[in-house]
Design a protein around this motif. Structure first.
Motif, PDB file in Angstrom:
ATOM      1  N   GLY A  36       0.835  -1.186   0.000  1.00 56.23           N
ATOM      2  CA  GLY A  36       0.000   0.000   0.000  1.00 56.23           C
ATOM      3  C   GLY A  36       0.872   1.239   0.000  1.00 56.23           C
ATOM      4  O   GLY A  36       2.062   1.182  -0.336  1.00 56.23           O
ATOM      5  N   GLU A  37       0.282   2.352   0.381  1.00 56.79           N
ATOM      6  CA  GLU A  37       0.996   3.631   0.401  1.00 56.79           C
ATOM      7  C   GLU A  37       0.629   4.395   1.656  1.00 56.79           C
ATOM      8  O   GLU A  37      -0.558   4.543   1.970  1.00 56.79           O
ATOM      9  CB  GLU A  37       0.598   4.475  -0.812  1.00 56.79           C
ATOM     10  CG  GLU A  37       0.904   3.824  -2.128  1.00 56.79           C
ATOM     11  CD  GLU A  37       0.326   4.582  -3.317  1.00 56.79           C
ATOM     12  OE1 GLU A  37      -0.465   5.538  -3.123  1.00 56.79           O
ATOM     13  OE2 GLU A  37       0.647   4.203  -4.453  1.00 56.79           O
ATOM     14  N   ILE A  38       1.656   4.867   2.377  1.00 61.70           N
ATOM     15  CA  ILE A  38       1.406   5.705   3.550  1.00 61.70           C
ATOM     16  C   ILE A  38       2.105   7.048   3.363  1.00 61.70           C
ATOM     17  O   ILE A  38       3.091   7.154   2.636  1.00 61.70           O
ATOM     18  CB  ILE A  38       1.869   5.046   4.877  1.00 61.70           C
ATOM     19  CG1 ILE A  38       3.387   4.825   4.890  1.00 61.70           C
ATOM     20  CG2 ILE A  38       1.145   3.753   5.119  1.00 61.70           C
ATOM     21  CD1 ILE A  38       4.078   5.630   5.926  1.00 61.70           C
ATOM     22  N   GLU A  39       1.561   8.045   4.028  1.00 58.61           N
ATOM     23  CA  GLU A  39       2.142   9.381   4.026  1.00 58.61           C
ATOM     24  C   GLU A  39       2.204   9.855   5.470  1.00 58.61           C
ATOM     25  O   GLU A  39       1.212   9.777   6.200  1.00 58.61           O
ATOM     26  CB  GLU A  39       1.246  10.313   3.204  1.00 58.61           C
ATOM     27  CG  GLU A  39       1.683  11.739   3.176  1.00 58.61           C
ATOM     28  CD  GLU A  39       0.722  12.611   2.374  1.00 58.61           C
ATOM     29  OE1 GLU A  39       0.688  13.816   2.647  1.00 58.61           O
ATOM     30  OE2 GLU A  39       0.009  12.080   1.487  1.00 58.61           O
ATOM     31  N   ILE A  40       3.384  10.295   5.888  1.00 63.51           N
ATOM     32  CA  ILE A  40       3.540  10.867   7.227  1.00 63.51           C
ATOM     33  C   ILE A  40       4.482  12.055   7.111  1.00 63.51           C
ATOM     34  O   ILE A  40       5.468  12.006   6.372  1.00 63.51           O
ATOM     35  CB  ILE A  40       4.059   9.833   8.254  1.00 63.51           C
ATOM     36  CG1 ILE A  40       4.076  10.432   9.659  1.00 63.51           C
ATOM     37  CG2 ILE A  40       5.392   9.259   7.848  1.00 63.51           C
ATOM     38  CD1 ILE A  40       4.317   9.419  10.772  1.00 63.51           C
ATOM     39  N   TRP A  41       4.155  13.115   7.798  1.00 63.65           N
ATOM     40  CA  TRP A  41       4.978  14.316   7.774  1.00 63.65           C
ATOM     41  C   TRP A  41       5.910  14.318   8.976  1.00 63.65           C
ATOM     42  O   TRP A  41       5.496  13.991  10.100  1.00 63.65           O
ATOM     43  CB  TRP A  41       4.102  15.556   7.799  1.00 63.65           C
ATOM     44  CG  TRP A  41       3.385  15.783   6.503  1.00 63.65           C
ATOM     45  CD1 TRP A  41       2.294  15.101   6.039  1.00 63.65           C
ATOM     46  CD2 TRP A  41       3.715  16.726   5.504  1.00 63.65           C
ATOM     47  NE1 TRP A  41       1.926  15.574   4.805  1.00 63.65           N
ATOM     48  CE2 TRP A  41       2.786  16.587   4.458  1.00 63.65           C
ATOM     49  CE3 TRP A  41       4.707  17.702   5.395  1.00 63.65           C
ATOM     50  CZ2 TRP A  41       2.817  17.363   3.318  1.00 63.65           C
ATOM     51  CZ3 TRP A  41       4.738  18.493   4.260  1.00 63.65           C
ATOM     52  CH2 TRP A  41       3.804  18.312   3.230  1.00 63.65           C
ATOM     53  N   LEU A  42       7.172  14.695   8.738  1.00 63.06           N
ATOM     54  CA  LEU A  42       8.153  14.950   9.798  1.00 63.06           C
ATOM     55  C   LEU A  42       8.598  16.392   9.620  1.00 63.06           C
ATOM     56  O   LEU A  42       9.221  16.725   8.607  1.00 63.06           O
ATOM     57  CB  LEU A  42       9.355  14.012   9.695  1.00 63.06           C
ATOM     58  CG  LEU A  42       9.058  12.528   9.845  1.00 63.06           C
ATOM     59  CD1 LEU A  42      10.327  11.708   9.656  1.00 63.06           C
ATOM     60  CD2 LEU A  42       8.433  12.237  11.196  1.00 63.06           C
ATOM     61  N   GLY A  43       8.239  17.245  10.574  1.00 60.30           N
ATOM     62  CA  GLY A  43       8.496  18.666  10.399  1.00 60.30           C
ATOM     63  C   GLY A  43       7.781  19.146   9.155  1.00 60.30           C
ATOM     64  O   GLY A  43       6.589  18.896   8.981  1.00 60.30           O
ATOM     65  N   ASP A  44       8.532  19.784   8.244  1.00 62.15           N
ATOM     66  CA  ASP A  44       7.922  20.272   7.002  1.00 62.15           C
ATOM     67  C   ASP A  44       8.178  19.330   5.821  1.00 62.15           C
ATOM     68  O   ASP A  44       7.967  19.694   4.671  1.00 62.15           O
ATOM     69  CB  ASP A  44       8.436  21.677   6.675  1.00 62.15           C
ATOM     70  CG  ASP A  44       9.944  21.720   6.469  1.00 62.15           C
ATOM     71  OD1 ASP A  44      10.616  20.680   6.652  1.00 62.15           O
ATOM     72  OD2 ASP A  44      10.459  22.812   6.137  1.00 62.15           O
ATOM     73  N   GLU A  45       8.630  18.099   6.125  1.00 67.60           N
ATOM     74  CA  GLU A  45       8.937  17.133   5.071  1.00 67.60           C
ATOM     75  C   GLU A  45       7.870  16.046   4.986  1.00 67.60           C
ATOM     76  O   GLU A  45       7.536  15.408   5.980  1.00 67.60           O
ATOM     77  CB  GLU A  45      10.295  16.486   5.343  1.00 67.60           C
ATOM     78  CG  GLU A  45      10.767  15.593   4.234  1.00 67.60           C
ATOM     79  CD  GLU A  45      12.168  15.071   4.493  1.00 67.60           C
ATOM     80  OE1 GLU A  45      12.568  14.144   3.778  1.00 67.60           O
ATOM     81  OE2 GLU A  45      12.853  15.560   5.408  1.00 67.60           O
TER      82      GLU A  45
END
Length: 143
Positions: A92-101
């Motif tokens: 599958g596909e996940i999206e997680i933000w770290l700071g502004d990335e």
């Protein structure tokens, strides 16, 4: 499992009377066809325990599972696929933000989040095969 000497340290079912952290919304509280929170451990479940949580994701969406936040402790989160022929395949596909990335992954992934680093939103974009998720932090309760 409380009948044995160390039974109080064994959990076979998630305690239903424990209130989950307030940050929850979206897919982590989604209908059963999207995700299932399978385990939650913290100080209010077993005195002295640190925060640990596990969930299965069954279906992707554009729903934000966890909003942006930060902690005064480190955290580790992981996402793992269920393809026995390729353990690196997230399925599958996940999206997680770290700071502004923005971190986008189609591979199994561990994420170390140092204390004070703003992270999330978390979005489970696509699920082709069930995805196993866990998070753990050296804190008695998730805040």
């Amino acid at each position: 499992m409380g009948e044995t000497k160390y039974g109080k340290y064994i959990i076979t079912e998630r305690k239903k009377d424990v209130k989950l952290p307030e940050y929850r919304r979206g897919s982590m509280e989604a209908p059963a066809q999207m995700a299932t929170l399978t385990a939650y451990l913290a100080n209010e479940v077993i005195k002295g325990a640190f925060y640990t949580e596990c969930a299965w994701f069954w279906q992707g969406s554009d729903i934000v599972g966890v909003d942006a936040h930060e902690h005064d402790y480190d955290e580790v989160v992981g996402f793992f696929g269920t393809n026995p022929a390729d353990v690196k395949d997230l399925g599958g596909e996940i999206e997680i933000w770290l700071g502004d990335e923005n971190i986008f992954s189609r591979k199994a992934v561990w994420v170390f989040i140092p204390k004070g680093l703003k992270h999330c939103p978390l979005i489970i974009r696509k699920v082709n095969r069930p995805i196993f998720h866990f998070s753990v932090a050296p804190a008695g309760i998730y805040q």
